[in-house]
Design a protein around this motif. Structure first.
Motif, PDB file in Angstrom:
ATOM      1  N   GLN A 157      25.149 -15.554  66.844  1.00 39.36           N
ATOM      2  CA  GLN A 157      26.227 -16.530  66.710  1.00 39.36           C
ATOM      3  C   GLN A 157      25.639 -17.927  66.605  1.00 39.36           C
ATOM      4  OE1 GLN A 157      28.666 -15.610  70.224  1.00 39.36           O
ATOM      5  NE2 GLN A 157      30.117 -14.689  68.783  1.00 39.36           N
ATOM      6  N   GLU A 158      26.506 -18.899  66.341  1.00 44.63           N
ATOM      7  CA  GLU A 158      26.034 -20.283  66.221  1.00 44.63           C
ATOM      8  C   GLU A 158      25.309 -20.732  67.481  1.00 44.63           C
ATOM      9  OE1 GLU A 158      29.094 -23.032  65.066  1.00 44.63           O
ATOM     10  OE2 GLU A 158      29.753 -21.722  63.437  1.00 44.63           O
ATOM     11  N   GLN A 159      25.850 -20.356  68.638  1.00 43.52           N
ATOM     12  CA  GLN A 159      25.246 -20.762  69.904  1.00 43.52           C
ATOM     13  C   GLN A 159      24.723 -19.556  70.658  1.00 43.52           C
ATOM     14  OE1 GLN A 159      28.317 -22.919  71.909  1.00 43.52           O
ATOM     15  NE2 GLN A 159      28.230 -24.632  70.490  1.00 43.52           N
TER      16      GLN A 159
END
Length: 184
Positions: A157-159
């Motif tokens: 995921q993005e983070q």
């Protein structure tokens, strides 16, 4: 849930409980799964929405003498006795530091494990997400806290990562037997 790299069909899928969604106009092989996501320690975890019975706020738990260390105790949910499992203890995870606002999002996820209801303590419920099977990768051999044998897959995921837990493998048959005896 049968993941693209998983050679075994899960019990839920074989019983027809898991119904992957087909996206609009997507190729037949692009299957989507819905996951309930939650924070446990510093990581974000997900479990198949079909294994989740409900999410409840933190309630009073009665400790049980001589229970395994990862069993927090039991609580009464509408006249049903539910064992409460502490995965922080089971996997030696630190409890997440959460704000006073986010405390409203902590509680228990009630799961159904082969007909037995268990409550799992979570630091914070996140949301329900839809994940495409093509985005799910096999778990690395070493992941923070929880061993690869308990993980169905990982989604970048993005983070960071979303770690998909395999609830059927969280406890061996002997442990499940001991937990079920606590309800008596």
């Amino acid at each position: 849930m049968k993941l693209p790299f998983d050679s075994k069909v899960s019990k839920a899928a074989s019983r027809g409980f898991l119904r992957p969604e087909k996206g609009d106009g997507m190729a037949e092989k692009d299957t989507q799964y819905q996951l309930v996501t939650f924070q446990l320690g510093e990581e974000l975890y997900g479990i198949d929405i079909m294994d989740v019975k409900e999410i409840v706020r933190v309630q009073e738990i009665r400790p049980i003498p001589n229970a395994p260390s990862y069993v927090e105790g039991i609580f009464n949910l509408r006249r049903e006795i539910i064992p409460i499992i502490n995965l922080h203890r089971r996997f030696h995870l630190k409890k997440a530091v959460i704000s006073e606002e986010d405390e409203l999002l902590s509680g228990f996820i009630i799961i159904d494990l082969d007909g037995m209801k268990l409550g799992v303590i979570i630091d914070k419920v996140a949301r329900v997400v839809t994940v495409e099977s093509s985005k799910i990768q096999p778990p690395p051999q070493i992941l923070t806290g929880i061993g690869a044998e308990y993980i169905q897959g990982v989604v970048r995921q993005e983070q960071g990562y979303l770690i998909i837990l395999d609830i059927a493998k969280l406890f061996n048959p002997k442990e499940l037997q001991k937990i079920s005896e606590l309800k008596r």
